[in-house]
Design an enzyme around this catalytic site. Structure first.
Site, PDB file in Angstrom:
ATOM      1  N   LYS A 172      19.860  28.063 -10.023  1.00 21.25           N
ATOM      2  CA  LYS A 172      18.794  28.749 -10.230  1.00 21.25           C
ATOM      3  C   LYS A 172      17.874  28.505 -11.191  1.00 21.25           C
ATOM      4  O   LYS A 172      18.517  28.797 -12.370  1.00 21.25           O
ATOM      5  CB  LYS A 172      19.039  30.328 -10.237  1.00 21.25           C
ATOM      6  CG  LYS A 172      18.376  31.299  -9.368  1.00 21.25           C
ATOM      7  CD  LYS A 172      16.822  31.417 -10.153  1.00 21.25           C
ATOM      8  CE  LYS A 172      16.764  32.712 -10.776  1.00 21.25           C
ATOM      9  NZ  LYS A 172      15.950  32.463 -12.123  1.00 21.25           N
TER      10      LYS A 172
ATOM     11  N   GLY B 164      23.796  33.694 -20.665  1.00 22.72           N
ATOM     12  CA  GLY B 164      22.514  34.476 -21.047  1.00 22.72           C
ATOM     13  C   GLY B 164      22.843  35.721 -21.705  1.00 22.72           C
ATOM     14  O   GLY B 164      23.953  35.907 -22.237  1.00 22.72           O
ATOM     15  N   SER B 165      21.871  36.450 -21.124  1.00 22.92           N
ATOM     16  CA  SER B 165      22.220  37.797 -21.747  1.00 22.92           C
ATOM     17  C   SER B 165      23.334  38.896 -21.142  1.00 22.92           C
ATOM     18  O   SER B 165      23.677  38.464 -19.987  1.00 22.92           O
ATOM     19  CB  SER B 165      20.837  38.900 -21.752  1.00 22.92           C
ATOM     20  OG  SER B 165      20.449  39.006 -20.219  1.00 22.92           O
TER      21      SER B 165
ATOM     22  N   GLY C 255      21.955  40.477 -18.113  1.00 27.01           N
ATOM     23  CA  GLY C 255      21.932  39.343 -16.680  1.00 27.01           C
ATOM     24  C   GLY C 255      23.126  39.211 -16.393  1.00 27.01           C
ATOM     25  O   GLY C 255      23.408  39.146 -15.026  1.00 27.01           O
ATOM     26  N   GLY C 256      24.122  38.810 -17.116  1.00 27.21           N
ATOM     27  CA  GLY C 256      25.481  38.335 -16.764  1.00 27.21           C
ATOM     28  C   GLY C 256      26.135  39.564 -16.063  1.00 27.21           C
ATOM     29  O   GLY C 256      27.183  39.361 -15.111  1.00 27.21           O
TER      30      GLY C 256
ATOM     31  N   GLU D 186      28.887  34.034 -19.556  1.00 21.77           N
ATOM     32  CA  GLU D 186      29.213  33.882 -21.004  1.00 21.77           C
ATOM     33  C   GLU D 186      27.627  34.726 -21.562  1.00 21.77           C
ATOM     34  O   GLU D 186      26.670  34.268 -21.289  1.00 21.77           O
ATOM     35  CB  GLU D 186      29.098  32.482 -21.297  1.00 21.77           C
ATOM     36  CG  GLU D 186      29.462  32.195 -22.615  1.00 21.77           C
ATOM     37  CD  GLU D 186      28.224  31.822 -23.545  1.00 21.77           C
ATOM     38  OE1 GLU D 186      27.864  32.885 -24.226  1.00 21.77           O
ATOM     39  OE2 GLU D 186      27.788  30.551 -23.665  1.00 21.77           O
TER      40      GLU D 186
ATOM     41  N   CYS E  71      24.394  31.491 -29.028  1.00 18.50           N
ATOM     42  CA  CYS E  71      25.373  32.655 -28.732  1.00 18.50           C
ATOM     43  C   CYS E  71      26.366  32.533 -29.559  1.00 18.50           C
ATOM     44  O   CYS E  71      27.003  33.731 -29.884  1.00 18.50           O
ATOM     45  CB  CYS E  71      25.737  32.295 -27.429  1.00 18.50           C
ATOM     46  SG  CYS E  71      26.546  30.874 -26.961  1.00 18.50           S
TER      47      CYS E  71
ATOM     48  N   GLU F 194      23.771  42.879 -30.384  1.00 22.97           N
ATOM     49  CA  GLU F 194      23.338  41.566 -30.792  1.00 22.97           C
ATOM     50  C   GLU F 194      21.735  41.667 -31.024  1.00 22.97           C
ATOM     51  O   GLU F 194      21.244  42.154 -30.049  1.00 22.97           O
ATOM     52  CB  GLU F 194      23.720  40.539 -29.724  1.00 22.97           C
ATOM     53  CG  GLU F 194      23.039  39.083 -29.954  1.00 22.97           C
ATOM     54  CD  GLU F 194      23.454  38.223 -28.656  1.00 22.97           C
ATOM     55  OE1 GLU F 194      23.797  38.648 -27.594  1.00 22.97           O
ATOM     56  OE2 GLU F 194      23.376  36.986 -28.938  1.00 22.97           O
TER      57      GLU F 194
END
Lengths: 498, 498
Positions: A152, A209-210, A213-214, A233, A270, A361
């Site tokens: 994607k 990513g965030s 999202g994850g 991750e 990250c 974060e």
């Protein structure tokens, strides 16, 4: 975000996943050596895009050309690393137990190796348009494992992604791979992600990513009728422990090293050190002074995109507005438009422990120094944070000898423990662990970087009393590729004597 | 079900899990060699229970003494196998990449190994009161990994479980292990399982049993704020493919072999062959006749408990009542009370494909023969079933040469592919895969049997630039235990030269 590519329809996604499954079945017939040539060809075709790729990526991400050139090198290195892994061949973890017919009951001949799971859906990261995106580590490891891949495209660098996709298409054609072994879907709606993850043909998911999202993708996968593995991750604040003897002896150099790491790439890593923990010590004022001075000197630069900048600006100012949080320094240069304002702040341990917002974060060039009364309070703060990609110990030999208990805590918190160095910089090698206890990643049993990243996309299958001619190459008596195999509990490269 | 043990309260469970976490931290300080002695001592203490354990287990499960004696041997063998694994030491997958200081940027020294996840909660199976229960494969592998363990005693053999628990307590005391490294909770409510799985201290879950039970625990774990891994080994119907040349040549012997496997232990095995697939062939009538005759001869025996018997009786009769399902034979002896009635039935492929109820496991001495018009129809039926622990191919060399496409289908369906043998009988060895695509298990990337079962309970952690004296034993330059390590991408038992 808008881009010139059409949002995939749900019907298109269904067709993509069906084609991916068919391509996966075809790809299983292709030898490891031919797959290696394919991966190398992808690397070559990405290089063949030349400066045009760097220019496009820089236009979409605001990352400087030098950084992107380095990241492209990392990406092609990873593809070639997995090609080498395929040629060498031991990665399939071949294991052979030969029959013992006169045992009671008779022991059958049993042989096992790893095989690919099936179509893998990859969601790349906005901050690594090459190395953790279209042809990045997830794609390279999944193709090496024998999986088909559907990426994607990240909407923040859709045109860059399209260029890399086209390079892979060229490699597919040149090496005669199944046409749909790698596919590419544009779109930015949550619905597209959900549909990809929940499609019947999807066998596993990789995401970088965030947290939001994850975790959403993880939840979609867990809600399937047949749940599938998701390796997300996600965020990390990468606690750095500054031990007192080190602070007293190396205040200035520690501060300079950390300021550089906090602001590297405008903090958009990250592994950015978002949390510094220390105890009151003689050298602390000097450390704080130098840290502030260094941050003051950093010139604001554009962040990846407006959305990331807004999130940074809001979260950074929210953190500063919390009770008893004291600003150390901003950059002395005022930031404009989507530039990030480098910032460090400090707070005491009790305030930190009591305020969950300070544990979150702040993605960007920001770090929070938590000053503790003593080492026990520091340990309490350290243990209060959630799972991390990394944690660092900055300590002299004396510090480390004084506190032998720290290593076990570090092991329980993070996937990677760094001694006397900053967490930014993730070496691509077999011993790397990029992953960690939740929410650093959704499955701490795997790494996203290094050859063992391939293990996310494979499962063992065993063959009982299988005729020699039907066995996969790696499991036949004759060890033609001279791979390492576990034969009757001993590692060997020898043939099996029967 | 009722038993003489008190249902644990939620407050008790909380206390158990807190103690488990503390014990886990203490256990990390204990050497592998001492852990090996502990596992062996558990085996010895189980043996020391003598006939009393067999008598108790037989009273609770209705399993015959000979079967239980064999299962006890399997259990103590597994404990000693993991002890050997710990003494040998290579299981930690040590990997070392040494520094390259003059690389640009400098490559740091990075070393990795596997470490334990934390407290593991184990739910044993009713059909294996020893080998997949209190001191079974999940417990043995988790203790070997370095995890603490909490077993939820199976209410169907609670007193047997209590005896094994007490043997483990003796081993803990004799080998001076942390008192709470292994704990035991009684209860039969769903709430207890949910509370155990969702407790903050719980790091992973192992389950063996029904789909409903295993999936519920998976869902509870996925719904946690921090999801944790769950390895549930659940139902399977283990399709057996009977190829035509083999049926024509070996009808009688095939039928006898399968009838014995279908009714072994009254069919109460997760590897029971619940589905037989074949094509119309000359030998088919002879096969069906012999299969029926063999099943007729099997004497009904008590099932594990009344609940399992009722479920079997209902599901078996439901299956027989489906449209166009034809009974081949029941046992000729009428079953009484909780005895299972051995039964085989047949149906054609189109009816099977159209009726999802026929795809479901009927746990007990029952199998359904699906007769297909041709191999393509057989493949369609085979592919229509969900993920399996095993699938078997019964074929002559001619059959297997005629149908090379079958192996790839088998690989996509099951964790273990058996050639010309029945699926019952799971060898405990390194090459075994006991697990498979969902719903055979919740994570097909792992096995529940063999030394690699330990991998469910560990995660990699890496140490960057760690001083030699702080490194775990397996990662120091000197390879004192002479374990296999990946050093700069080469497997070796040598020391690292620096």
């Amino acid at each position: 975000m808008t881009n010139r590519f059409n949002e995939a329809s749900l019907a298109e996604i269904n067709a993509v996943m069906e084609r991916s499954l068919t391509a996966f079945q075809e790809y299983r017939q292709i030898s490891s050596d031919d797959k290696a040539v394919f991966l190398e060809c992808i690397a070559t075709e990405i290089e063949a895009l030349g400066d045009a790729l760097i220019v496009q990526a820089s236009a979409e991400t605001n990352l400087p050309a030098a950084r992107l050139t380095g990241e492209r090198g990392r990406t092609t290195f990873q593809l070639r690393m997995f090609a080498n892994m395929l040629r060498e061949g031991s990665w399939v973890e071949a294991s052979i137990d030969t029959a013992i017919p006169d045992k009671n009951p008779p022991k059958p001949d049993i042989r096992k190796q790893l095989i690919a799971l099936g179509p893998v859906v990859v969601f790349g990261a906005s901050n690594f348009p090459f190395a953790y995106s279209t042809a990045g580590g997830d794609t390279a490891s999944a193709l090496a494992a024998g999986c088909s891949v559907v990426v994607k495209a990240h909407p923040a660098h859709a045109a860059t992604s399209q260029m890399v996709y086209e390079a892979i298409q060229t490699a597919i054609a040149k090496t005669n791979m199944p046409k749909y072994i790698f596919q590419h879907v544009h779109g930015s709606s949550f619905e597209i992600g959900k549909t990809l993850v929940q499609h019947d043909a999807t066998a596993a998911v990789g995401f970088t990513g965030s947290f939001a999202g994850g975790k959403a993708l993880y939840d979609h996968a867990a809600a399937r009728k047949n749940p599938i593995p998701v390796f997300s991750e996600m965020g990390s604040i990468n606690p750095v422990i500054l031990l007192p003897d080190s602070v007293n002896k190396n205040a200035a150099s520690l501060a300079k090293q950390l300021a550089a790491s906090i602001t590297l790439g405008m903090g958009q890593f990250c592994t950015n050190p978002g949390l510094l923990l220390t105890v009151e010590s003689e050298g602390l004022h000097s450390f704080i002074d130098t840290l502030g001075n260094e941050i003051e000197k950093v010139i604001p630069a554009n962040m990846l995109h407006a959305g990331i900048h807004t999130a940074y600006d809001n979260k950074m100012h929210d953190a500063l507005a919390q009770k008893a949080v004291v600003l150390i320094k901003h950059s002395s240069v005022v930031s404009k438009n989507i530039e990030a304002l480098p910032t460090v702040a400090t707070v005491n341990a009790q305030i930190f422990l009591a305020n969950p917002l300070l544990h979150e974060e702040v993605f960007g060039p920001y770090s929070l120094l938590v000053v503790c009364k003593n080492i026990n309070e520091l340990i309490a703060v350290w243990k209060s944070v959630r799972g991390q990609l990394t944690t660092s110990l900055m300590g002299t030999d004396q510090d480390l000898a004084d506190h032998p208990e720290l290593l076990q805590i570090a092991e329980s918190i993070a996937g990677r423990i760094v001694f006397n160095n900053v967490p930014t910089g993730v070496e691509v090698c077999a011993s790397m662990v990029h992953g960690g206890p939740f929410p650093a990643s959704t499955d701490s049993r795997f790494t996203a970087v290094g050859i063992h990243a391939v293990k996310r996309w494979v499962r063992p299958v065993c063959y009982q009393n299988c005729p020699q001619q039907l066995l996969p190459e790696a499991l036949k008596n004759e060890n033609t590729k001279r791979i390492w195999r576990l034969v009757n509990n001993e590692w060997t490269k020898n043939d099996v004597e029967c």
